[in-house]
Design a protein around this motif. Structure first.
Motif, PDB file in Angstrom:
ATOM      1  N   GLU A 195     -19.077 -59.232   8.663  1.00 19.73           N
ATOM      2  CA  GLU A 195     -18.457 -58.732   8.445  1.00 19.73           C
ATOM      3  C   GLU A 195     -18.023 -59.953   7.061  1.00 19.73           C
ATOM      4  OE1 GLU A 195     -14.840 -57.532  10.473  1.00 19.73           O
ATOM      5  OE2 GLU A 195     -16.294 -57.234  12.813  1.00 19.73           O
ATOM      6  N   LEU A 214     -22.963 -54.512   8.416  1.00 20.82           N
ATOM      7  CA  LEU A 214     -21.297 -53.668   9.018  1.00 20.82           C
ATOM      8  C   LEU A 214     -22.094 -53.108  10.754  1.00 20.82           C
ATOM      9  CD1 LEU A 214     -19.289 -52.952   6.417  1.00 20.82           C
ATOM     10  CD2 LEU A 214     -18.574 -53.790   8.320  1.00 20.82           C
ATOM     11  N   ALA A 218     -20.344 -54.039  13.772  1.00 21.28           N
ATOM     12  CA  ALA A 218     -19.407 -52.936  15.238  1.00 21.28           C
ATOM     13  C   ALA A 218     -19.470 -53.052  16.715  1.00 21.28           C
ATOM     14  CB  ALA A 218     -19.781 -51.354  14.099  1.00 21.28           C
ATOM     15  N   ASN A 224     -14.066 -52.795  18.337  1.00 17.51           N
ATOM     16  CA  ASN A 224     -14.153 -53.290  16.368  1.00 17.51           C
ATOM     17  C   ASN A 224     -13.752 -51.634  15.808  1.00 17.51           C
ATOM     18  OD1 ASN A 224     -14.176 -54.491  14.174  1.00 17.51           O
ATOM     19  ND2 ASN A 224     -15.773 -55.560  14.903  1.00 17.51           N
ATOM     20  N   ARG A 225     -12.506 -50.756  15.747  1.00 18.21           N
ATOM     21  CA  ARG A 225     -12.163 -49.786  15.477  1.00 18.21           C
ATOM     22  C   ARG A 225     -11.979 -50.020  13.534  1.00 18.21           C
ATOM     23  NH1 ARG A 225      -6.547 -48.615  17.829  1.00 18.21           N
ATOM     24  NH2 ARG A 225      -7.649 -51.105  18.764  1.00 18.21           N
ATOM     25  N   ALA A 227     -14.030 -52.705  11.918  1.00 16.90           N
ATOM     26  CA  ALA A 227     -15.480 -52.590  10.960  1.00 16.90           C
ATOM     27  C   ALA A 227     -16.470 -50.590  11.325  1.00 16.90           C
ATOM     28  CB  ALA A 227     -16.919 -53.229  12.331  1.00 16.90           C
ATOM     29  N   PHE A 228     -15.830 -50.177  12.313  1.00 17.69           N
ATOM     30  CA  PHE A 228     -16.506 -48.246  12.237  1.00 17.69           C
ATOM     31  C   PHE A 228     -15.884 -48.087  11.010  1.00 17.69           C
ATOM     32  CE2 PHE A 228     -17.460 -49.341  16.443  1.00 17.69           C
ATOM     33  CZ  PHE A 228     -19.153 -49.349  16.800  1.00 17.69           C
ATOM     34  N   GLU A 247     -20.415 -42.300  12.226  1.00 19.29           N
ATOM     35  CA  GLU A 247     -19.274 -43.554  12.761  1.00 19.29           C
ATOM     36  C   GLU A 247     -18.198 -43.714  12.663  1.00 19.29           C
ATOM     37  OE1 GLU A 247     -20.683 -45.967  13.289  1.00 19.29           O
ATOM     38  OE2 GLU A 247     -23.508 -45.899  12.505  1.00 19.29           O
ATOM     39  N   CYS A 251     -15.458 -45.031  16.291  1.00 13.68           N
ATOM     40  CA  CYS A 251     -14.312 -45.482  16.209  1.00 13.68           C
ATOM     41  C   CYS A 251     -12.875 -44.250  16.808  1.00 13.68           C
ATOM     42  CB  CYS A 251     -12.874 -45.228  14.991  1.00 13.68           C
ATOM     43  SG  CYS A 251     -11.819 -45.990  14.687  1.00 13.68           S
TER      44      CYS A 251
END
Length: 503
Positions: A195, A214, A218, A224-225, A227-228, A247, A251
């Motif tokens: 990240e 990413l 994710a 890992n919301r 990152a999404f 993507e 999330c």
């Protein structure tokens, strides 16, 4: 009476306790039978798991190891073997709990500690990895060289992470990326390093490289919301709306009430639907409706340059298809300013120029497009056609002769022909020089009418071939020059008496 009732209650209670005792004995006997049977079954599952693992049939092997673990939850080797299958499948997160359970059951289990330490180091969990390796060093039969090397790598990783953060904080993103490259070689499953490198790439204006980091980051954490969401926004800004939608849905799978993810999801979904609908309308040749849909796209997303450029490019294409040449030229030029190397925009503007009979500029646009893509057959054919049309226009352009547009229908062509034929009839002129000039013009007018009212001949002319050019005639057609019927009725010595007819 009360004594009788009390006595009855005691008998009932005694009977119930006797029944429960009997039930416990029966259950105990049955349980012993089950455990006795499962011991053999566990061995069978372990053997089948071993064979399937050796054969590379990982999913089937895993199924047998699941059964073995369920049958005997106290066997440290069974957990270790299942962890080995998870690792072979690339599921390190799933392997960790099994290795931990194996170590709990047998704290001096050397292989499990080394394996867990290796995974923890790859995940960037330096302190936990270090603890495993330090515990292993004290055990007999320890492969000290391997373990000490891993401890050294853990120290190196710690230093690299610190160095990368310092470089990033002072804005030296290139240096940070170089350090993170080395760190990620040691800990490829560390989401934080990926990240951070992604953020550095974003700062340097390289979103596609950020996406490459990413995408795994994710998925390396259970939730890992952030990152999404970041991944979805990057894809959206690049115009990859389908990927963006995919993507942001990931999330919302983690938390359907996440406000940021849901707000972005609504925007992406709306725009993606409009874009897909517009392209579907184009495929159905409903060009006017497609133009309206692309106008909606620009209203839905006015801030991301990609979508405005895309909309203008496709509107330009549609306007050419419905032969609105002037509007097409304006829209294509706007799109070309935004994306000068887009060969589709250059192609469509060239076609707009052809509709406007500006063949020189059409050739220029096709030549420019050809420079950007030498192999494109459509561009090559378009250039050849534009060059033919330019060559013909320097000889005779039948549309210009009649003063009609390339989109004129048969009725408009005949009307223009009648008007010009009347104007340039040789009998209207007195001097010999004027008659000769009128004869030439009249022949051109008649030729233009013949070509443009015959669908097959007109198609040939629109493709860049003059159907009345002797060079294009197969087998020759007499020496009549440009006169469509192979002779000139106005030539001296001809006995033909011309009578003008408006038919």
């Amino acid at each position: 009476t009360s004594k009788i009732m009390e006595s009855g209650r005691r008998r009932s209670l005694s009977s119930l306790l006797s029944s429960l005792s009997l039930l416990c004995v029966v259950l105990d006997l049955q349980l012993d039978g089950v455990l006795g049977a499962t011991h053999v079954e566990i061995e069978q599952h372990l053997e089948m798991g071993r064979k399937l693992l050796a054969a590379g049939q990982l999913a089937e092997a895993l199924s047998h190891y699941h059964s073995a673990v369920e049958g005997d939850s106290k066997n440290y080797l069974t957990y270790y073997k299942r962890a080995a299958v998870f690792l072979a499948m690339g599921k390190s997160k799933s392997a960790l709990p099994d290795l931990t359970r194996a170590i709990e059951l047998k704290p001096d289990f050397l292989a499990a500690r080394i394996q867990r330490g290796n995974i923890l180091l790859k995940q960037g969990n330096i302190q936990e990895a270090r603890e495993d390796f330090q515990a292993v060093v004290k055990l007999p039969h320890c492969p000290k060289f391997e373990v000490l090397n891993q401890l050294q790598r853990a120290e190196e990783l710690e230093e690299l992470q610190e160095e990368a953060h310092q470089a990033s904080h002072r804005g030296d993103y290139v240096a940070a990326i170089q350090v993170l490259d080395r760190a990620i070689e040691i800990s490829p499953w560390d989401p934080e390093s990926r990240e951070l490198r992604a953020e550095c790439y974003i700062r340097l204006g390289e979103p596609r490289k950020a996406i490459l980091d990413l995408t795994p980051a994710a998925r390396l954490l259970n939730d890992n919301r952030a990152a999404f969401l970041k991944l979805s926004r990057l894809l959206y800004d690049l115009g990859e709306h389908h990927g963006s939608l995919s993507e942001i849905r990931e999330c919302l799978k983690l938390d359907q009430d996440d406000k940021e993810c849901f707000a972005h999801y609504k925007q992406v979904k709306k725009l993606s639907k409009q874009l897909d609908s517009a392209e579907e309308l184009i495929s159905e040749q409903q060009y006017q409706e497609a133009i309206e849909k692309y106008d909606s796209v620009m209203r839905t997303e006015p801030n991301i340059p990609f979508y405005t450029t895309k909309a203008k490019e496709r509107i330009c294409f549609c306007l050419v298809k419905i032969k609105q040449a002037e509007e097409a030229l304006d829209m294509c030029s706007e799109a070309h300013q935004r994306e000068p190397q887009n060969i589709h925009i250059l192609r469509d503007r060239a076609e707009a120029y052809i509709l406007l009979q500006d063949y020189e500029k059409a050739v220029e646009d096709y030549q420019e497009a050809r420079e950007f893509d030498q192999e494109n057959q459509e561009i090559r054919e378009g250039l050849e056609r534009a060059q033919k049309l330019l060559k013909i226009s320097r000889k005779r352009d039948y549309y210009k002769i009649l003063g009609v547009s390339r989109t004129a229908n048969k009725q408009e062509i005949i009307k223009a022909y009648r008007k010009l034929a009347q104007q340039w009839h040789p009998d209207n002129f007195q001097s010999e020089a004027e008659k000769k000039e009128a004869e030439k013009k009249f022949i051109d007018i008649a030729s233009a009418k013949e070509v443009l009212t015959d669908p097959e001949m007109r198609q040939k002319f629109d493709s860049g071939e003059d159907p009345l050019d002797p060079e294009n005639q197969q087998g020759g057609g007499g020496g009549g020059g440009n006169w469509p019927f192979g002779f000139n009725p106005f030539e001296s010595g001809s006995n033909f008496h011309f009578k003008f007819n408006f038919n």
